[in-house]
Design a protein around this motif. Structure first.
Motif, short mmCIF file in Angstrom:
data_model
loop_
_atom_site.label_atom_id
_atom_site.label_comp_id
_atom_site.label_asym_id
_atom_site.label_seq_id
_atom_site.Cartn_x
_atom_site.Cartn_y
_atom_site.Cartn_z
N LYS A 117 0.82 -1.20 0.00
CA LYS A 117 0.00 0.00 0.00
C LYS A 117 0.86 1.25 0.00
N THR A 118 0.41 2.26 -0.74
CA THR A 118 1.11 3.55 -0.76
C THR A 118 0.62 4.41 0.40
N ILE A 119 1.57 4.90 1.21
CA ILE A 119 1.24 5.70 2.39
C ILE A 119 1.90 7.07 2.25
N PRO A 120 1.14 8.17 2.26
CA PRO A 120 1.75 9.50 2.22
C PRO A 120 2.50 9.79 3.51
N LEU A 121 3.50 10.65 3.43
CA LEU A 121 4.22 11.10 4.62
C LEU A 121 3.48 12.28 5.23
N GLN A 122 3.65 12.45 6.55
CA GLN A 122 3.03 13.58 7.22
C GLN A 122 3.59 14.89 6.68
N LYS A 123 2.72 15.87 6.53
CA LYS A 123 3.14 17.17 6.04
C LYS A 123 3.57 18.06 7.20
N ILE A 124 4.68 18.74 7.02
CA ILE A 124 5.18 19.68 8.01
C ILE A 124 5.37 21.02 7.31
N ASN A 125 4.76 22.06 7.88
CA ASN A 125 4.90 23.38 7.28
C ASN A 125 6.37 23.78 7.19
N GLY A 126 6.76 24.24 6.02
CA GLY A 126 8.14 24.68 5.84
C GLY A 126 9.11 23.56 5.53
N VAL A 127 8.60 22.34 5.35
CA VAL A 127 9.47 21.19 5.08
C VAL A 127 8.98 20.48 3.82
N LYS A 128 9.92 20.20 2.92
CA LYS A 128 9.60 19.48 1.69
C LYS A 128 10.27 18.12 1.72
N CYS A 129 9.50 17.06 1.46
CA CYS A 129 10.03 15.69 1.47
C CYS A 129 10.07 15.16 0.05
N LEU A 130 11.15 14.49 -0.28
CA LEU A 130 11.27 13.79 -1.56
C LEU A 130 11.80 12.39 -1.30
N PRO A 131 11.00 11.36 -1.64
CA PRO A 131 9.64 11.43 -2.16
C PRO A 131 8.64 11.81 -1.07
N ARG A 132 7.40 12.05 -1.48
CA ARG A 132 6.37 12.48 -0.54
C ARG A 132 5.52 11.33 -0.03
N GLU A 133 5.79 10.12 -0.51
CA GLU A 133 5.06 8.94 -0.08
C GLU A 133 5.96 7.72 -0.14
#
Length: 340
Positions: free
Chosen positions: A214-230
């Motif tokens: 299953k594909t699970i998104p990562l938690q979003k944090i203001n001011g932080v960019k994740c790569l990949p996002r899931e």
């Protein structure tokens, strides 16, 4: 006979003519009905569209004029949800609009601290520039636009699973892991120092029988960019089966001049595990102990309590065949102090 047959033929012809007449009449009336129904529908729609209405429209946002040495971390907001009020004709026109994005000039809100804000009043002004003069803006979500950016600062952090997984009643969870197990995050230097891991969004997976991916998104944090996002969550289960091993009993907390022996010297441990894992489990993976301090002072205990202190993660519900054992205490010269 020929006269009678001729009469029947004439009667049938009359019936067919009458039937055809009724069919044409009904079809003609139905077509007339459809025509007037369509005309009335168009008339009703034309009147309705002249009345004021409210509806939500989506307006994309695009940040432009970003310098080459600047990285947008999460692009702030990519779509505005705008509730507007106007006549139906204009609202219908917005439905067929080409969705030209609202453009925000990065330089106008760039202060060099990694965070720019487009105030609510400016957002409404940008929205109205794309609407008819008669259109009223009722609400905007979000009201303001945050722009987060940095100058290339990043680091790699592990992904932390945030959820629960359970197997079917007849199965056993063998493994669960995410791919990739770490991600690259972009943020300001101060924020990067504070972040040691990134959690997935919460998940709850039940009734696993064999394999779940299953594909699970990562938690979003203001001011932080994740790569990949899931990430990809991989869960594997196996058929639940019973196993048992004979484990030696170890004594802990024994003084250097003493020897503690248990009767018996080993105990059976029963457990549940996956059928494919059973052959990989042995007694060396378990630890069962008795504690010398449990003997007590003058009134010595008759039995010592067994404790299972270690067992492999691939087993479930380990149980000792007995909870207490008798014991002997000897000093290293061979003198028996207490034998039960």
């Amino acid at each position: 006979m020929s006269a009678l047959h001729q009469k029947k033929v004439e009667n049938n012809e009359k019936k067919n003519k009458f039937r055809n007449f009724l069919y044409k009449l009904i079809n003609k009336k139905f077509l007339v009905f459809l025509f007037f129904f369509a005309v009335s529908g168009i008339f009703w729609l034309a009147i309705s569209l002249r009345e004021p209405m409210e509806r939500e429209i989506l307006m994309p946002v695009q940040i432009v004029n970003v310098p080459p040495n600047v990285m947008l971390i999460n692009d702030g907001v990519d779509t505005l949800r705008v509730m507007v009020r106007d006549n139906g004709y204009n609202l219908m026109g917005y439905s067929f609009d080409g969705k030209t994005p609202i453009t925000i000039d990065f330089g106008a809100y760039h202060k060099g601290d990694g965070h720019g804000i487009v105030p609510a009043a400016e957002v409404v002004k940008l929205i109205k520039s794309r609407l008819e003069s008669s259109t009223q803006v009722l609400t905007v979500k979000p009201e303001k636009i945050d722009i987060y950016y940095n100058y290339g600062d990043y680091k790699k952090v592990p992904v932390e699973m945030n959820g629960t997984v359970s197997a079917d009643a007849r199965s056993f969870i063998v493994s669960k892991f995410v791919t990739p197990d770490s991600v690259t995050i972009y943020a300001t230097s101060d924020e990067l120092k504070q972040i040691s891991s990134i959690k997935t969004q919460y998940f709850n997976i039940t009734g696993v029988i064999d394999h779940v991916n299953k594909t699970i998104p990562l938690q979003k944090i203001n001011g932080v960019k994740c790569l990949p996002r899931e990430v990809k969550l991989d869960v594997r289960a196996d058929v639940l089966t019973e196993g048992k091993v004979e484990v030696p009993i170890e004594a802990v907390g024994v003084p250097e001049d003493k020897v503690l022996r248990t009767l018996p010297s080993s105990v059976q441990v029963k457990f549940a595990t996956g059928a494919n894992l059973l052959n990989h489990i042995n007694a060396s993976q378990f630890t069962v102990v008795v504690n010398y301090e449990d003997i007590g002072g003058e009134q010595k205990a008759e039995y010592l309590k067994l404790q299972l202190t270690q067992y492999p993660s691939s087993v479930k519900n380990p149980v000792l065949s007995t909870g207490n054992v008798k014991y002997l205490v000897e000093d290293k010269r061979g003198y028996v102090q207490n034998a039960e």
